[in-house]
Design a protein around this motif. Structure first.
Motif, PDB file in Angstrom:
ATOM      1  N   LEU A  97      43.603  37.165 125.508  1.00 44.14           N
ATOM      2  CA  LEU A  97      42.299  36.514 125.450  1.00 44.14           C
ATOM      3  C   LEU A  97      41.185  37.493 125.781  1.00 44.14           C
ATOM      4  O   LEU A  97      40.153  37.550 125.093  1.00 44.14           O
ATOM      5  N   SER A  98      41.386  38.289 126.808  1.00 49.21           N
ATOM      6  CA  SER A  98      40.377  39.267 127.210  1.00 49.21           C
ATOM      7  C   SER A  98      40.181  40.331 126.131  1.00 49.21           C
ATOM      8  O   SER A  98      39.043  40.678 125.779  1.00 49.21           O
ATOM      9  N   LEU A  99      41.260  40.824 125.570  1.00 50.01           N
ATOM     10  CA  LEU A  99      41.164  41.869 124.553  1.00 50.01           C
ATOM     11  C   LEU A  99      40.517  41.359 123.265  1.00 50.01           C
ATOM     12  O   LEU A  99      39.730  42.069 122.631  1.00 50.01           O
ATOM     13  N   ARG A 100      40.820  40.142 122.890  1.00 45.41           N
ATOM     14  CA  ARG A 100      40.201  39.595 121.671  1.00 45.41           C
ATOM     15  C   ARG A 100      38.691  39.426 121.866  1.00 45.41           C
ATOM     16  O   ARG A 100      37.911  39.643 120.930  1.00 45.41           O
ATOM     17  N   ALA A 101      38.278  39.070 123.065  1.00 42.62           N
ATOM     18  CA  ALA A 101      36.840  38.993 123.349  1.00 42.62           C
ATOM     19  C   ALA A 101      36.200  40.379 123.257  1.00 42.62           C
ATOM     20  O   ALA A 101      35.078  40.525 122.756  1.00 42.62           O
ATOM     21  N   MET A 102      36.915  41.386 123.700  1.00 44.36           N
ATOM     22  CA  MET A 102      36.390  42.754 123.615  1.00 44.36           C
ATOM     23  C   MET A 102      36.272  43.206 122.163  1.00 44.36           C
ATOM     24  O   MET A 102      35.256  43.811 121.775  1.00 44.36           O
ATOM     25  N   LEU A 103      37.288  42.922 121.368  1.00 43.33           N
ATOM     26  CA  LEU A 103      37.224  43.298 119.947  1.00 43.33           C
ATOM     27  C   LEU A 103      36.044  42.617 119.263  1.00 43.33           C
ATOM     28  O   LEU A 103      35.356  43.227 118.436  1.00 43.33           O
ATOM     29  N   ALA A 104      35.795  41.362 119.608  1.00 42.60           N
ATOM     30  CA  ALA A 104      34.671  40.637 119.005  1.00 42.60           C
ATOM     31  C   ALA A 104      33.338  41.236 119.436  1.00 42.60           C
ATOM     32  O   ALA A 104      32.403  41.341 118.622  1.00 42.60           O
ATOM     33  N   ALA A 105      33.232  41.635 120.693  1.00 46.98           N
ATOM     34  CA  ALA A 105      31.995  42.236 121.185  1.00 46.98           C
ATOM     35  C   ALA A 105      31.712  43.559 120.483  1.00 46.98           C
ATOM     36  O   ALA A 105      30.564  43.869 120.139  1.00 46.98           O
ATOM     37  N   VAL A 106      32.758  44.337 120.259  1.00 41.81           N
ATOM     38  CA  VAL A 106      32.591  45.614 119.559  1.00 41.81           C
ATOM     39  C   VAL A 106      32.180  45.375 118.110  1.00 41.81           C
ATOM     40  O   VAL A 106      31.266  46.028 117.585  1.00 41.81           O
ATOM     41  N   GLU A 107      32.837  44.434 117.445  1.00 43.74           N
ATOM     42  CA  GLU A 107      32.523  44.155 116.039  1.00 43.74           C
ATOM     43  C   GLU A 107      31.068  43.703 115.869  1.00 43.74           C
ATOM     44  O   GLU A 107      30.433  43.991 114.852  1.00 43.74           O
TER      45      GLU A 107
END
Length: 296
Positions: free
Chosen positions: A233-243
């Motif tokens: 969950l944390s990593l997917r939020a990070m990927l979305a923030a980067v995108e």
């Protein structure tokens, strides 16, 4: 007796503060409030407190022309060890010895004493030593932990996991098509993308998480205490923030993505085994189209 002790701590000349597991101030005695310009009922995060001190030139004396880079560097060291001690300056001229002690629930107790009477020559020698040690642990471009420092923290967290059974999630993150960014936009633009990536990720981390640059466009993330679902969950939020980021003002349509490989420590694993599984998962993420997360 308890009320007398609480009153004594509150009126003590020693600076005392408690930050919760999200690094938000939950208690500060009168000496700490006076030194850092904190109102008795304020619950600022540590980052908010340092930013306000810097902007108002009161409290912590922060030597930098780039506060955001300073904050990234400071956060990369804060909360990573069970106990840490260091020297700090205050804008009122005092020089303090600050200790940070992590608690089992992830909170942090900060205690500081005045060292202003120490000889100037001794102080300069200690500051030079601290600056050299900090430089040896820091990636010069991003101001986060360098490869040596983050791998040392990896070893320490593995030892803690082995001793206590505490979960440990490990992720390798790689910026997608980074060579093409360098080739098309130039290396200065590539450097700005790497800096932007760090600035997107670090505010999403807890104080005791580890984050360091392995080299080039590859980074290591250490998430102690996280289950598989929490880490994902944390990593997917990070990927979305980067995108969602648009780091180049002269290229407003330019965006970038990253891929992540996740592995969880298993009893008996050594560093090489956990790292290898995270690396395999990263390869799978790259092979399935990038801008995604895979777990192995």
């Amino acid at each position: 007796m308890a009320s007398k002790l609480q009153a004594a701590l509150h009126e003590s000349p020693v600076l005392l503060a408690l930050f919760d597991r999200h690094d938000r101030l939950r208690y500060a005695n009168a000496a700490f409030c006076q030194a850092y310009d904190v109102a008795p009922d304020e619950t600022l995060s540590w980052s908010e407190l340092m930013r306000r001190n810097y902007q108002r030139c009161i409290g912590a004396l922060i030597y930098t022309h780039d506060f955001e880079a300073w904050l990234v560097s400071a956060r990369s060291r804060r909360g990573k060890q069970p106990y840490r001690a260091f020297e700090a300056d205050l804008t009122d001229g005092r020089w303090i010895w600050m200790t940070e002690a992590m608690q089992p629930d992830g909170s942090m107790v900060c205690v500081a004493t005045d060292m202003s009477e120490l000889k100037v020559s001794e102080r300069e020698l200690r500051q030079a030593r601290d600056m050299a040690q900090r430089a040896a642990q820091t990636d010069p471009l991003t101001s986060i932990s360098n490869r040596s420092c983050i791998m040392q923290l990896f070893e320490q967290l593995l030892g803690r996991a082995e001793a206590t059974g505490m979960p440990l999630a490990v992720a390798i993150i790689d910026l997608d098509h980074f060579k093409q960014i360098n080739d098309r936009l130039g290396h200065p633009a590539g450097d700005r993308v790497i800096i932007d990536f760090v600035q997107r990720i670090q505010p999403m981390l807890r104080p005791h998480d580890g984050f360091g640059r392995l080299g080039g466009e590859e980074f290591l993330l250490l998430l102690p205490g996280y289950s598989s679902s929490e880490a994902e969950l944390s990593l997917r939020a990070m990927l979305a923030a980067v995108e969602a980021s648009r780091p180049l003002a002269e290229q407003p349509g330019f965006g970038y993505t990253c891929s992540a490989g996740l592995a969880l420590w298993r009893p008996g694993d050594d560093l090489a085994q956990v790292y290898a599984r995270a690396d395999i998962a990263l390869y799978q993420a790259k092979a399935t189209g990038r801008n995604t997360l895979c777990r192995h």
